[in-house]
Design a protein around this motif. Structure first.
Motif, short mmCIF file in Angstrom:
data_model
loop_
_atom_site.label_atom_id
_atom_site.label_comp_id
_atom_site.label_asym_id
_atom_site.label_seq_id
_atom_site.Cartn_x
_atom_site.Cartn_y
_atom_site.Cartn_z
N SER A 81 0.84 -1.20 0.00
CA SER A 81 0.00 0.00 0.00
C SER A 81 0.87 1.25 0.00
CB SER A 81 -0.90 0.02 1.24
OG SER A 81 -0.10 0.23 2.41
N GLY A 82 0.23 2.39 -0.21
CA GLY A 82 0.95 3.65 -0.18
C GLY A 82 1.47 4.01 1.20
N ALA A 83 0.66 3.77 2.22
CA ALA A 83 1.12 4.04 3.59
C ALA A 83 2.34 3.20 3.91
CB ALA A 83 -0.01 3.75 4.57
N GLU A 84 2.31 1.93 3.54
CA GLU A 84 3.45 1.05 3.81
C GLU A 84 4.67 1.48 2.99
OE1 GLU A 84 4.65 -3.68 3.75
OE2 GLU A 84 2.59 -3.10 3.27
N ALA A 85 4.45 1.95 1.78
CA ALA A 85 5.55 2.45 0.97
C ALA A 85 6.21 3.64 1.66
CB ALA A 85 5.05 2.85 -0.42
N ASN A 86 5.43 4.62 2.10
CA ASN A 86 6.00 5.78 2.76
C ASN A 86 6.62 5.42 4.10
OD1 ASN A 86 5.53 7.77 0.81
ND2 ASN A 86 3.42 8.05 1.46
N GLU A 87 6.03 4.47 4.81
CA GLU A 87 6.60 4.01 6.08
C GLU A 87 8.01 3.45 5.86
OE1 GLU A 87 6.05 4.09 10.10
OE2 GLU A 87 4.42 4.51 8.70
N ASN A 88 8.15 2.62 4.83
CA ASN A 88 9.45 2.03 4.54
C ASN A 88 10.44 3.07 4.02
OD1 ASN A 88 9.64 -1.05 4.88
ND2 ASN A 88 7.60 -0.77 4.01
N ALA A 89 9.94 4.05 3.27
CA ALA A 89 10.81 5.13 2.79
C ALA A 89 11.39 5.91 3.96
CB ALA A 89 10.03 6.06 1.86
#
Length: 376
Positions: A95-103
């Motif tokens: 998901s987008g939230a998970e993408a930003n979290e990992n970033a």
């Protein structure tokens, strides 16, 4: 068991879709100019997409990242080819939230710092650090508020410079076109100076392309309208045309380490098949060219309506601003004209995020309805 009541719902029940239309249980046709928050990139039930998912799930839908999955590499190569982001590495998630979290996590790992700079009216997700970097106190729980985040105004380059020079900022995260916040954009000079300051201060420059990526802005990524090279690029929404998939593109200078990032479902076989179908369809259908042509036509029609006070955004990530709040107008468009549109934190803004397959006749249908709907 009742559903946890966190969504205000319109009284519409879509049961099927085809390209830019969805249909309810009575067979009523709705023009979809919202795409489920910009998720539907190549149209509902695109035959290439349906075939790819059907073929893959009949063979193998999922196995973990502990084994070889050549479809991941195929997807990574296709993203590199179409986006022009040569040499970047791909980490897949859901998901987008998970993408930003990992970033943000990767930026903190690599810089050894913990504070984040984000911007007013930003939206980066609903997970721990991502929601803390989102400018909406109503969705930030006390456990999220422990994160160190500084929210600045767009175009406040002196503020960015002062904060970066304190030496504790791991990342600046930017939406080049804000989504939920209302389609605001910083200036070219601002974005390019922020990028230069990040390089000077050992701070990661993160491009949140969750909504604006995959051709929606008229280029593959919105940051490509500017002279910047992000350290990390987050992607999701249009990436899977409705199938949950997200990821981050990671600059080749950033070294990986076993165990640094991880996910159970991210990069599964079925998600990768969906992602490849989307990219192949964007390429074969010349959909980014279509985005630019249809955007120009849409803006031309919008400029002819005096009721529209401002046109915001780029490509097919557009906003129409009125001098009144648009909640009632959105309901009227749904219930009287069978057209889905979106809202934002700017209550006077109608958000337009259609599938990238939209054609002139769909735009004509919308503006004919809009003229009637605002003629009260």
């Amino acid at each position: 068991m009742p559903l946890f009541d966190v969504y205000p719902l319109y009284d519409v029940t879509p049961v099927s879709g085809k390209d830019i239309y969805v249909y309810d249980e009575q067979g009523t046709e709705y023009l979809d100019l919202y795409g489920g928050h910009a998720v539907i990139s190549i149209g509902h039930a695109h035959p290439n997409y349906v075939e790819a998912i059907t073929n893959q799930v009949s063979k193998l839908g999922f196995y973990s990242n502990a084994v070889q999955n050549p479809i991941q590499q195929e997807l990574a190569d296709k993203i590199e080819s179409l986006s022009g982001c040569k040499g970047y590495n791909l980490f897949l998630c859901n998901s987008g939230a998970e993408a930003n979290e990992n970033a943000l996590k990767l930026a903190s790992f690599k810089t050894g710092k913990s504070r984040v700079i984000a911007f007013k009216n930003s939206f980066h997700g609903r997970t721990s650090a991502a929601v803390a970097a989102t400018d909406n106190p109503n969705i930030i729980a006390p456990i999220n508020a422990q994160q160190k985040v500084t929210i600045l105004e767009l175009n406040d380059i002196l503020g960015v410079k002062a904060e970066l020079e304190k030496g504790d900022v791991c990342a600046v995260i930017v939406e080049f076109i804000q989504g939920v916040g209302g389609l605001d954009e910083g200036s070219s000079d601002f974005f390019e100076q922020v990028f230069a300051l990040c390089q000077k201060n050992n701070t990661f420059f993160i491009a949140d392309e969750v909504q604006s990526g995959y051709g929606r802005s008229g280029k593959f990524f919105a940051f490509q309208h500017y002279n910047v090279t992000p350290d990390i690029i987050s992607i999701a929404k249009g990436m899977g045309n409705g199938f949950p998939i997200g990821g981050i593109l990671i600059h080749p200078d950033i070294e990986a380490k076993y165990g640094m990032l991880g996910t159970t479902f991210g990069g599964n076989h079925l998600a990768c098949a969906a992602g490849l179908a989307v990219l192949n369809t964007i390429e074969e259908g010349h959909l980014i060219d279509n985005v630019n042509a249809m955007s120009a036509y849409f803006i031309e029609k919008a400029r002819a309506m005096p009721e529209i006070k401002k046109i915001k955004g780029r490509g097919l990530m557009l906003g129409l601003e009125f001098d009144f709040e648009v909640g009632a107008l959105r309901k009227k468009l749904i219930y009287e004209y069978n057209i889905f549109t979106g809202g934002s934190s700017n209550k006077k803004l109608l958000r337009i995020l259609p599938p990238l397959t939209i054609q002139k006749e769909h735009i004509d249908q919308f503006f004919n309805a809009l003229k009637n709907a605002v003629d009260i």
